[in-house]
Design a protein around this motif. Sequence first.
Motif, PDB file in Angstrom:
ATOM      1  N   LEU A   1       0.858  -1.174   0.000  1.00  0.00           N
ATOM      2  CA  LEU A   1       0.000   0.000   0.000  1.00  0.00           C
ATOM      3  C   LEU A   1       0.898   1.230   0.000  1.00  0.00           C
ATOM      4  O   LEU A   1       1.653   1.455   0.950  1.00  0.00           O
ATOM      5  N   GLY A   2       0.862   2.008  -1.071  1.00  0.00           N
ATOM      6  CA  GLY A   2       1.668   3.221  -1.165  1.00  0.00           C
ATOM      7  C   GLY A   2       0.811   4.439  -0.912  1.00  0.00           C
ATOM      8  O   GLY A   2      -0.323   4.516  -1.393  1.00  0.00           O
ATOM      9  N   ILE A   3       1.352   5.407  -0.159  1.00  0.00           N
ATOM     10  CA  ILE A   3       0.574   6.609   0.137  1.00  0.00           C
ATOM     11  C   ILE A   3       1.428   7.862  -0.029  1.00  0.00           C
ATOM     12  O   ILE A   3       2.653   7.835   0.117  1.00  0.00           O
ATOM     13  N   ASN A   4       0.771   8.965  -0.361  1.00  0.00           N
ATOM     14  CA  ASN A   4       1.311  10.311  -0.217  1.00  0.00           C
ATOM     15  C   ASN A   4       0.447  10.976   0.841  1.00  0.00           C
ATOM     16  O   ASN A   4      -0.773  11.098   0.660  1.00  0.00           O
ATOM     17  N   ALA A   5       1.042  11.386   1.958  1.00  0.00           N
ATOM     18  CA  ALA A   5       0.267  11.862   3.098  1.00  0.00           C
ATOM     19  C   ALA A   5       0.889  13.112   3.697  1.00  0.00           C
ATOM     20  O   ALA A   5       2.103  13.317   3.615  1.00  0.00           O
TER      21      ALA A   5
ATOM     22  N   ALA B   1      -5.522   3.166  -7.789  1.00  0.00           N
ATOM     23  CA  ALA B   1      -4.958   4.378  -7.198  1.00  0.00           C
ATOM     24  C   ALA B   1      -5.989   5.486  -7.304  1.00  0.00           C
ATOM     25  O   ALA B   1      -6.754   5.549  -8.275  1.00  0.00           O
ATOM     26  N   VAL B   2      -5.991   6.373  -6.309  1.00  0.00           N
ATOM     27  CA  VAL B   2      -6.903   7.516  -6.351  1.00  0.00           C
ATOM     28  C   VAL B   2      -6.365   8.619  -5.447  1.00  0.00           C
ATOM     29  O   VAL B   2      -5.742   8.339  -4.410  1.00  0.00           O
ATOM     30  N   GLU B   3      -6.572   9.864  -5.854  1.00  0.00           N
ATOM     31  CA  GLU B   3      -6.237  10.999  -5.004  1.00  0.00           C
ATOM     32  C   GLU B   3      -7.361  11.227  -3.995  1.00  0.00           C
ATOM     33  O   GLU B   3      -8.546  11.079  -4.319  1.00  0.00           O
ATOM     34  N   GLU B   4      -6.988  11.618  -2.808  1.00  0.00           N
ATOM     35  CA  GLU B   4      -7.966  11.870  -1.752  1.00  0.00           C
ATOM     36  C   GLU B   4      -8.929  12.993  -2.136  1.00  0.00           C
ATOM     37  O   GLU B   4     -10.096  12.978  -1.755  1.00  0.00           O
ATOM     38  N   GLU B   5      -8.461  13.955  -2.919  1.00  0.00           N
ATOM     39  CA  GLU B   5      -9.318  15.080  -3.303  1.00  0.00           C
ATOM     40  C   GLU B   5     -10.559  14.629  -4.074  1.00  0.00           C
ATOM     41  O   GLU B   5     -11.613  15.264  -3.988  1.00  0.00           O
ATOM     42  N   ARG B   6     -10.458  13.536  -4.817  1.00  0.00           N
ATOM     43  CA  ARG B   6     -11.599  13.094  -5.622  1.00  0.00           C
ATOM     44  C   ARG B   6     -12.739  12.627  -4.736  1.00  0.00           C
ATOM     45  O   ARG B   6     -13.910  12.704  -5.131  1.00  0.00           O
ATOM     46  N   ILE B   7     -12.405  12.137  -3.555  1.00  0.00           N
ATOM     47  CA  ILE B   7     -13.422  11.629  -2.642  1.00  0.00           C
ATOM     48  C   ILE B   7     -13.863  12.712  -1.663  1.00  0.00           C
ATOM     49  O   ILE B   7     -15.049  12.911  -1.430  1.00  0.00           O
ATOM     50  N   ARG B   8     -12.920  13.455  -1.126  1.00  0.00           N
ATOM     51  CA  ARG B   8     -13.230  14.512  -0.147  1.00  0.00           C
ATOM     52  C   ARG B   8     -13.774  15.768  -0.797  1.00  0.00           C
ATOM     53  O   ARG B   8     -14.352  16.616  -0.118  1.00  0.00           O
ATOM     54  N   ARG B   9     -13.498  15.969  -2.109  1.00  0.00           N
ATOM     55  CA  ARG B   9     -13.981  17.115  -2.872  1.00  0.00           C
ATOM     56  C   ARG B   9     -13.320  18.427  -2.440  1.00  0.00           C
ATOM     57  O   ARG B   9     -13.937  19.492  -2.462  1.00  0.00           O
ATOM     58  N   ILE B  10     -12.059  18.361  -2.023  1.00  0.00           N
ATOM     59  CA  ILE B  10     -11.264  19.539  -1.692  1.00  0.00           C
ATOM     60  C   ILE B  10      -9.984  19.459  -2.518  1.00  0.00           C
ATOM     61  O   ILE B  10      -9.215  18.512  -2.394  1.00  0.00           O
ATOM     62  N   LYS B  11      -9.740  20.467  -3.366  1.00  0.00           N
ATOM     63  CA  LYS B  11      -8.613  20.415  -4.292  1.00  0.00           C
ATOM     64  C   LYS B  11      -7.283  20.260  -3.568  1.00  0.00           C
ATOM     65  O   LYS B  11      -7.023  20.946  -2.579  1.00  0.00           O
ATOM     66  N   HIS B  12      -6.459  19.379  -4.093  1.00  0.00           N
ATOM     67  CA  HIS B  12      -5.090  19.158  -3.609  1.00  0.00           C
ATOM     68  C   HIS B  12      -5.049  18.757  -2.137  1.00  0.00           C
ATOM     69  O   HIS B  12      -4.103  19.074  -1.424  1.00  0.00           O
ATOM     70  N   TRP B  13      -6.049  18.065  -1.660  1.00  0.00           N
ATOM     71  CA  TRP B  13      -6.189  17.729  -0.236  1.00  0.00           C
ATOM     72  C   TRP B  13      -4.862  17.220   0.322  1.00  0.00           C
ATOM     73  O   TRP B  13      -4.183  16.390  -0.277  1.00  0.00           O
ATOM     74  N   ALA B  14      -4.487  17.721   1.506  1.00  0.00           N
ATOM     75  CA  ALA B  14      -3.115  17.544   1.992  1.00  0.00           C
ATOM     76  C   ALA B  14      -2.995  16.796   3.312  1.00  0.00           C
ATOM     77  O   ALA B  14      -1.955  16.859   3.947  1.00  0.00           O
ATOM     78  N   GLY B  15      -4.005  16.081   3.735  1.00  0.00           N
ATOM     79  CA  GLY B  15      -3.926  15.376   5.011  1.00  0.00           C
ATOM     80  C   GLY B  15      -3.581  13.904   4.835  1.00  0.00           C
ATOM     81  O   GLY B  15      -2.832  13.514   3.937  1.00  0.00           O
ATOM     82  N   PHE B  16      -4.149  13.089   5.696  1.00  0.00           N
ATOM     83  CA  PHE B  16      -3.936  11.640   5.619  1.00  0.00           C
ATOM     84  C   PHE B  16      -4.992  11.038   4.685  1.00  0.00           C
ATOM     85  O   PHE B  16      -6.195  11.283   4.854  1.00  0.00           O
TER      86      PHE B  16
END
Length: 582
Positions: A4-8, A26-41
């Motif tokens: 499991l690879g992550i960018n967090a 693979a998926v970016e967190e922003e696509r699910i959270r709906r916040i551009k360039h989401w930068a958390g975990f």
Amino acid sequence: MYILGINAFHGDSAACLVKDGILLNAVEEERIRRIKHWAGFPEEAIRFCLQDAGISIQDVDYITIGRNPSAHLLKKAAGALFRWPDRQYLQDRLYNMRQVVSVKTHIARMFQLPEARLRPQIRHIEHHRSHLASAFYASPFEEAALISIDGFGDYTSVMMGVGRGREIRVLQSITYPHSLGIFYTAFTQFLGFPHYGDEYKVMGLAPYGEPRLIPVLRRVIKPLPHGRFVLQTAYFGHTRTGVKMTRNNGAPTLGCLYTEALEALLSPYGKPRRPDEPIQAFHRDLAASVQQMTEDIIFHLLRDLYHRTHIKNLCVAGGVAQNSVAMGKIRLMTDFENIYLPPAAYDAGTSFGSALWCYHQQLQQNHRAYVRSASLGPQFSDDQIEAFLQKRQIPYQRMQDKDQTVAVTAHWLAEGKVVGWFQGRTEFGPRALGNRSVLVHPGRPDAKELLNSKIKRRESFRPFAPSILKEYVPEYFEQDDDVYFMEKVFRIKPEKRALIPAVTHVDGTGRLQTVHRDVAPLYYALIDKFRQITGLPILLNTSFNENEPIVNAPEQALDCFLRTEMDALVMGNCVVARENLH
């Protein structure tokens, strides 16, 4: 073996799952959270990857993250001492470092497990090594020269190397405070584009100006022998205040990167632009100059890399690799002949890269696959889409099969209609590639104005991209290449530009995507049917969104369709025509 690879805890947080060296999803967190360039975990991205593969966290062998707090530790400590009076900055950096090293704690808490019972081992992989791995191990090359260029990651801004088989050898790095990414981002802010990730706007604005300010910029950044360069740090604030990044509800923001000295240097020509001010000739010329200077430095680095390696294959990654104008010129300006960029060359791709570095470099495994498709995210069946439309009481028609869906959509596009096209898996990376796209006839002369003002609601100078059937690239473009991820800009042949004005930029170029029958069969079929009707093997393809992350699920696609002026929405085989909504 699952990794499991992550960018967090950094911009463009993401997760991916690799099985025996093969990228499953693979998926970016922003696509699910709906916040551009989401930068958390990337908790939601992790949940998707595991559920999509039908496994639990305890089935995973390793969890990798594309950050290594131990890298360049002495330099980081020296920088911290230099900024000791700025306690808030130090607290922010220390907090972020603690977050990065506490991945195991976050994962255990997320799955409600004691840390001692969590089976996967945690591996921290240096940022730029992750970038290099994301490009090389996904490429078709057994041997390649490698380069990663971005702002900073683990105190490094450029890393060059060689990949052979399963081994990557680092040749040279450029470290803090010198950064081509910082150079470009500082001028992006100067030009009145303040948001994280706005650099592409400068690239789009550049062709409207003349690079007359190059002599001034040569006082700001200078090439050095042996593939190096130097920033004149008086013009940039990061050497004194650091790169200040805040994460408000997951959305990253950057502090101002340029200084009063840079304002003074450019004052004979103009002032920094506020976001609400009109764009003047000075801004256009500065954008052109920044783009030209950036390209000059990139090619300076690459010529030295070729001189060191004499390898014709090149793999490129890092945030600066998203500069598709520069990427499209590499074969013209250097001796490299074959260039590969991964679907997510920017920081989201370090999730994939860290996993592959662990698999190949640390575990000494050999299995790899050429990545030509970015279709790696969530998908939805016709039954799910139909149930959703019924719940929302939206009039729709379900086509008999894909052939009928393609035929109906192609005829709408041939008539000049604007279609929201939602098919298959969400793409991984910054581009919509025919799965989450808004499609238009490329010969429609008013398409740019229509899309910018009524659907995308964005700046008028930004171009739109052509998706072209691979076989027709030599007929329409001056270069022929495989461009799977819309990562390169090529010049359109002069005699073809009048036929496709909607995808021809002001300088006669287009950021193309080559569509291959075996990679994207449905999208290929749609463009080919459109070609049979119109004679054009090209569609205008822009991302399906409106100043938000690209749509991921049916509800986001419908909501975007309803609040804009698209003519039709095609989700799977379910078709919604705007004329039937009234």
